[in-house]
Design a protein around this motif. Structure first.
Motif, PDB file in Angstrom:
ATOM      1  N   TYR A   6       0.822  -1.218   0.000  1.00  0.00           N
ATOM      2  CA  TYR A   6       0.000   0.000   0.000  1.00  0.00           C
ATOM      3  C   TYR A   6       0.858   1.272   0.000  1.00  0.00           C
ATOM      4  O   TYR A   6       0.386   2.344   0.392  1.00  0.00           O
ATOM      5  CB  TYR A   6      -0.959  -0.010   1.204  1.00  0.00           C
ATOM      6  N   ARG A   7       2.092   1.190  -0.506  1.00  0.00           N
ATOM      7  CA  ARG A   7       2.995   2.351  -0.469  1.00  0.00           C
ATOM      8  C   ARG A   7       2.444   3.557  -1.233  1.00  0.00           C
ATOM      9  O   ARG A   7       2.778   4.696  -0.925  1.00  0.00           O
ATOM     10  CB  ARG A   7       4.388   1.986  -0.988  1.00  0.00           C
ATOM     11  N   LYS A   8       1.593   3.309  -2.241  1.00  0.00           N
ATOM     12  CA  LYS A   8       0.985   4.427  -2.984  1.00  0.00           C
ATOM     13  C   LYS A   8      -0.404   4.763  -2.439  1.00  0.00           C
ATOM     14  O   LYS A   8      -1.157   5.526  -3.045  1.00  0.00           O
ATOM     15  CB  LYS A   8       0.891   4.088  -4.462  1.00  0.00           C
ATOM     16  N   GLY A   9      -0.735   4.182  -1.321  1.00  0.00           N
ATOM     17  CA  GLY A   9      -2.022   4.452  -0.696  1.00  0.00           C
ATOM     18  C   GLY A   9      -3.098   3.463  -1.129  1.00  0.00           C
ATOM     19  O   GLY A   9      -2.887   2.635  -2.018  1.00  0.00           O
ATOM     20  N   LEU A  10      -4.230   3.556  -0.451  1.00  0.00           N
ATOM     21  CA  LEU A  10      -5.375   2.689  -0.751  1.00  0.00           C
ATOM     22  C   LEU A  10      -6.644   3.533  -0.684  1.00  0.00           C
ATOM     23  O   LEU A  10      -6.716   4.479   0.113  1.00  0.00           O
ATOM     24  CB  LEU A  10      -5.479   1.566   0.288  1.00  0.00           C
ATOM     25  N   ARG A  11      -7.603   3.165  -1.486  1.00  0.00           N
ATOM     26  CA  ARG A  11      -8.871   3.895  -1.458  1.00  0.00           C
ATOM     27  C   ARG A  11      -9.926   3.120  -0.671  1.00  0.00           C
ATOM     28  O   ARG A  11     -10.024   1.898  -0.768  1.00  0.00           O
ATOM     29  CB  ARG A  11      -9.388   4.140  -2.886  1.00  0.00           C
ATOM     30  N   SER A 101      -1.760  -7.188   5.491  1.00  0.00           N
ATOM     31  CA  SER A 101      -0.539  -7.991   5.415  1.00  0.00           C
ATOM     32  C   SER A 101      -0.166  -8.348   3.984  1.00  0.00           C
ATOM     33  O   SER A 101       0.994  -8.642   3.710  1.00  0.00           O
ATOM     34  CB  SER A 101      -0.643  -9.241   6.295  1.00  0.00           C
ATOM     35  N   SER A 102      -1.116  -8.297   3.059  1.00  0.00           N
ATOM     36  CA  SER A 102      -0.780  -8.543   1.653  1.00  0.00           C
ATOM     37  C   SER A 102      -1.886  -7.966   0.767  1.00  0.00           C
ATOM     38  O   SER A 102      -3.014  -7.736   1.227  1.00  0.00           O
ATOM     39  CB  SER A 102      -0.652 -10.042   1.373  1.00  0.00           C
ATOM     40  N   GLN A 103      -1.546  -7.729  -0.495  1.00  0.00           N
ATOM     41  CA  GLN A 103      -2.553  -7.248  -1.462  1.00  0.00           C
ATOM     42  C   GLN A 103      -3.720  -8.227  -1.540  1.00  0.00           C
ATOM     43  O   GLN A 103      -4.878  -7.828  -1.598  1.00  0.00           O
ATOM     44  CB  GLN A 103      -1.889  -7.119  -2.833  1.00  0.00           C
ATOM     45  N   LYS A 104      -3.395  -9.515  -1.497  1.00  0.00           N
ATOM     46  CA  LYS A 104      -4.441 -10.542  -1.604  1.00  0.00           C
ATOM     47  C   LYS A 104      -5.419 -10.437  -0.427  1.00  0.00           C
ATOM     48  O   LYS A 104      -6.634 -10.528  -0.614  1.00  0.00           O
ATOM     49  CB  LYS A 104      -3.768 -11.922  -1.611  1.00  0.00           C
ATOM     50  N   TYR A 122      -6.320   7.009   1.064  1.00  0.00           N
ATOM     51  CA  TYR A 122      -5.545   7.029   2.308  1.00  0.00           C
ATOM     52  C   TYR A 122      -4.084   6.822   1.941  1.00  0.00           C
ATOM     53  O   TYR A 122      -3.745   5.837   1.271  1.00  0.00           O
ATOM     54  CB  TYR A 122      -5.994   5.905   3.256  1.00  0.00           C
ATOM     55  N   THR A 123      -3.236   7.742   2.358  1.00  0.00           N
ATOM     56  CA  THR A 123      -1.815   7.605   2.053  1.00  0.00           C
ATOM     57  C   THR A 123      -1.205   6.522   2.944  1.00  0.00           C
ATOM     58  O   THR A 123      -1.804   6.102   3.950  1.00  0.00           O
ATOM     59  CB  THR A 123      -1.076   8.913   2.317  1.00  0.00           C
ATOM     60  N   LYS A 124       0.008   6.121   2.580  1.00  0.00           N
ATOM     61  CA  LYS A 124       0.723   5.133   3.391  1.00  0.00           C
ATOM     62  C   LYS A 124       0.844   5.635   4.846  1.00  0.00           C
ATOM     63  O   LYS A 124       0.623   4.878   5.786  1.00  0.00           O
ATOM     64  CB  LYS A 124       2.096   4.876   2.777  1.00  0.00           C
TER      65      LYS A 124
END
Ligand code: SF4
Ligand code: SF4
Length: 140
Positions: A6-11, A101-104, A122-124
């Motif tokens: 999530y280094r580029k953030g998550l929506r 803990s993971s993208q999955k 949401y930023t990192k």
């Protein structure tokens, strides 16, 4: 985590569907701060609140659920009866360590949470503030 997925953030933006309040094998654990906040909102004593709304689970205090798995504070067509005072666990969903803990693991939440990967970015740094307990999810 040095370079998390999530280094580029998550929506995430809550769609208020109520699915996360209706998980048959889920438990909402509550802290002393949660107890104090909800007790004040309900204008009840701590004893009344603990007796009416909570149970012990794995040695921790958790909100009771109805037999169908709905949280004791969830009402159809209304949602959470204590929304403004809801427990921290609810105020930080879906930014929980197991989901991050993971993208999955993050993507797997979208099977029941339609707010995953939509809306507010949401930023990192913000995600990590939520993880350490210094921030909650944003409204909107
Ligand atoms: S499942 Fe997701 S979108 Fe639905 S109420 Fe919970 S957080 Fe909001
Ligand atoms: S306390 Fe409210 S937000 Fe949290 S699970 Fe129960 S109904 Fe949902």
């Amino acid at each position: 985590m040095l370079d998390p997925f999530y280094r580029k953030g998550l929506r995430f933006s809550c769609k208020k569907c109520g699915n996360c309040c209706r998980i048959s094998d889920g438990f909402v654990y509550i802290s002393n701060k949660d107890i104090a906040r909800i007790t004040e909102a309900l204008d009840s004593t701590e004893y009344e609140f603990l007796d009416n709304y909570t149970e012990k689970n794995n040695g921790f205090v958790a909100l009771k659920s109805y037999p169908n798995g709905d949280c004791i504070f969830f009402t159809e067509n209304i949602g959470c009866k204590v929304y403004d005072h809801r427990p921290r666990q609810c105020r930080t969903f879906p930014f929980w360590s197991n989901a991050l803990s993971s993208q999955k693991d993050w993507e797997s939440l979208s099977s029941y949470c339609p707010g995953i990967n939509t809306g507010i970015l949401y930023t990192k740094d913000e995600i990590e503030k939520i993880l350490i307990g210094t921030m909650e999810t944003k409204k909107g």
